[in-house]
Enzyme design. Structure first.
Site, PDB file in Angstrom:
ATOM      1  CB  SER A 184      -0.968  -0.030   1.183  1.00  0.00           C
ATOM      2  OG  SER A 184      -1.856   1.057   1.131  1.00  0.00           O
ATOM      3  CG  ASP A 201      -3.509   4.062  -1.200  1.00  0.00           C
ATOM      4  OD1 ASP A 201      -4.361   3.744  -2.062  1.00  0.00           O
ATOM      5  OD2 ASP A 201      -3.294   3.365  -0.196  1.00  0.00           O
ATOM      6  CG  ASP A 224      -6.369   0.368  -0.258  1.00  0.00           C
ATOM      7  OD1 ASP A 224      -5.626   1.370  -0.305  1.00  0.00           O
ATOM      8  OD2 ASP A 224      -6.194  -0.566   0.552  1.00  0.00           O
TER       9      ASP A 224
END
Length: 603
Positions: free
Chosen positions: A156, A313, A317
């Site tokens: 992430s 990002d 998400d």
């Protein structure tokens, strides 16, 4: 010690039985020459403590799966730990995908292929995406394809050195307790990799592997219609939008989503449009950090006369949003503020199609417990249900599944760290759908001569001002973190918590780590106890709620404070001043940053 490689481990034993066993296992099992060489080099150099750090502990499932730096060792992300984690998930039909292959494409792509190989070598059908997709596509695919589980290889918004491994259950939600603990237990009990698990070529040659990319992309864009309420108005919108994918995977999918809603595609930030393993134009690949990391997006919007800036990002998400109020002045919305707007928007449109008040008996909104209480205020006035969960969208996904089994519907959920779920397409946060929902909301409001910021003020006037602060300090030393929270639990003697902060009495304390809640008749937490992480919440006499917790994905102690004022109280400057005073005092008194050598947030 013996092994079947070139190194004579007998000559390099450390004298620590547990560590020597771990070294033997690693050098025997690891077939990646690079990571194997890392451990061998540390052994030759006598780096016992570093070997112990890497080999004598394992990653645990945090708020977003397994996450750690990449490198050799059972405590890090690498070929061997990915194979071990996958072997215990070996059940039925599983979709897999690596989002962050763009960081080190040969490595991340390899991790996805090895994950698939573990299943394929046991004749389990696998859906393996042929290119990177946003994280929410995996839980969406799990539900759409009826798979048994799903895996996403992604770190992430973590630093480029990190990677991660998210596991989704058959219901599309991330795994949570007790399933996560059972998986870790199984890894410990059966950690030796099967020899065929290393056969990466299975991902290319196996007839049991299929690529769901075309089908899932098409169905996802079609299903976006469930959260599109004013398509005709969208086609006429004069608003211009700028989008940054933050060197990640979001660009193509956000462009498609805008077209699905009837909008022209947003203007991309060219320097950040394509995957970049080094995140070369930002100091931190996390759009939550605000204006400093949105610099390129804001300047482009000013040149293009665009009103709204959006940033997803790297794995798409999560979503950050900024609005231009006048020339060269921007309002960057916090996650809590954006949630107030999106929650209002979803409720507003839901009421249009559900005029019967009785329908509200089965309608819910959800938020994590460290997020704003604004949805609770909505529910109290509007008559629907609101529930809180532990931090992490895995708990929201689990609650959605539980509520759906009893015929209830969740129309909106969020976490303050810019994670939003609009509708019921995906039981996880989704930056792609959130981006286009924000675009439609903005277009509708501008058609009514309202900005997003003005509507936020309208919401606060109706439901009460909710002023919040979220920040963190960094601590790389786990014993220091433990000492900080132990002190809070024994503040004025054994088993006593602080009684005041900033001159205000603390009326209630909830300690999710120990399961204590002073506000409950039996003194037990309603939320599940989480011994593996630290989280204490203080409710002050003046209405401020403050939470201190450790991050589940980064070496941070996060703190959250919020002033929840009743409707009608609108002296916002005094509310903000009081909140800042309490927040500053709480951090200094309870965390003692200077004494504990904590690194303060710099961005």
């Amino acid at each position: 010690m013996e092994n079947n490689g070139d190194m004579d481990l007998n000559c390099h034993a450390t004298g620590d039985v547990r560590l020597d066993k771990a070294i033997y296992q690693w050098i025997t099992w690891d077939k990646n020459p690079q990571t194997r060489a890392q451990i061998e080099a540390l052994l030759l150099d006598g780096q016992v403590e570093e070997l112990r750090r890497r080999l004598c502990s394992r990653m645990a499932f945090g708020t977003a799966g397994l996450r750690a730096a990449m490198g050799a060792g059972f405590a890090l992300i690498n070929d061997l730990t990915i194979i071990q984690s996958t072997q215990v998930n070996n059940t039925e039909q599983l979709p897999y995908y690596s989002s962050k292959e763009m960081m080190f494409s040969f490595l991340f792509h390899r991790l996805a292929r090895l994950t698939a190989a573990v299943m394929l070598c046991k004749d389990i059908p696998v859906f393996l995406f042929s290119t990177y997709v946003p994280t929410p596509f995996v839980p969406y695919a799990v539900k759409r394809l009826g798979a048994a589980a799903g895996v996403m290889v992604t770190a992430s918004h973590n630093p480029k050195e990190d990677n991660g491994y998210k596991v989704y259950w058959h219901n599309g939600a991330q795994i949570s307790s007790p399933n996560d603990k059972e998986i870790l237990k199984c890894i410990e009990e059966s950690s030796e990799p099967w020899s065929e698990s290393w056969n990466e070529s299975l991902a290319d040659n196996s007839p049991l592997r299929s690529d769901p990319l075309r089908e899932i992309s098409k169905k996802y864009m079609e299903d976006l219609s469930s959260v599109c309420f004013h398509r005709e108005l969208n086609t006429k919108s004069p608003l211009k939008f700028v989008h940054s994918s933050f060197h990640g995977v979001g660009h193509d999918y956000v462009q498609q989503a805008f077209r699905a809603f009837g909008f022209p595609p947003p203007i991309p930030v060219p320097e950040q449009k394509d995957p970049d393993p080094n995140f070369s134009t930002v100091s931190c690949p996390n759009p939550e950090e605000g204006e400093s990391v949105l610099e390129l997006s804001l300047r482009l919007a000013e040149r293009e006369n665009a009103t709204i800036v959006m940033a997803t990002d790297p794995d798409a998400d999560r979503l950050a949003v900024a609005e231009q109020s006048d020339r060269c002045r921007w309002k960057v919305f916090t996650g809590n503020e954006l949630a107030a707007l999106l929650g209002w928007w979803m409720l507003f449109n839901w009421k249009e199609t559900h005029p019967d008040p009785a329908d509200r008996e089965r309608m819910y909104m959800l938020a994590t417990t460290v997020s704003s209480k604004i949805l609770k205020a909505f529910a109290r006035i509007e008559g629907f249900h609101f529930e809180e969960t532990l931090p992490g969208f895995k708990w929201i996904g689990k609650k959605i599944h539980e509520l759906a089994k009893t015929g209830n519907e969740v129309i909106f959920a969020f976490e303050e760290s810019i994670g939003f779920l609009c509708g019921s397409m995906v039981p996880d946060k989704d930056g792609v759908s959130a981006a286009v929902v924000v675009a439609e909301m903005a277009s509708y409001l501008y058609n009514k001569n309202l900005t997003l910021h003005q509507q936020l003020e309208n919401i606060f006037e109706t439901y009460g001002y909710h002023i919040s602060t979220t920040s963190y300090v960094i601590c790389h030393d786990p014993p220091t973190v433990k000492r900080i929270f132990t002190r809070l639990r024994n503040f004025e003697g054994e088993n006593t918590y602080p009684r005041s902060s900033g001159g205000h009495s603390i009326v209630d304390v909830r300690d999710v780590t120990t399961g204590y809640d002073s506000s409950q008749p039996d003194k037990l937490c309603v939320l599940p106890m989480t011994k593996s992480s630290q989280m204490i919440t203080f409710t002050l006499q003046n209405g401020i709620v403050a939470t201190l917790r450790t991050s589940g994905t980064e070496p941070k102690i996060k703190f959250y404070t919020e002033f929840c004022a009743p409707p009608g109280k609108s002296d916002i400057s005094s509310l903000e001043e009081e909140l800042k005073k309490i927040t500053d005092t709480l951090v200094e008194e309870f965390l003692e940053p200077d004494k504990n050598n904590l690194i303060r947030r710099s961005i």
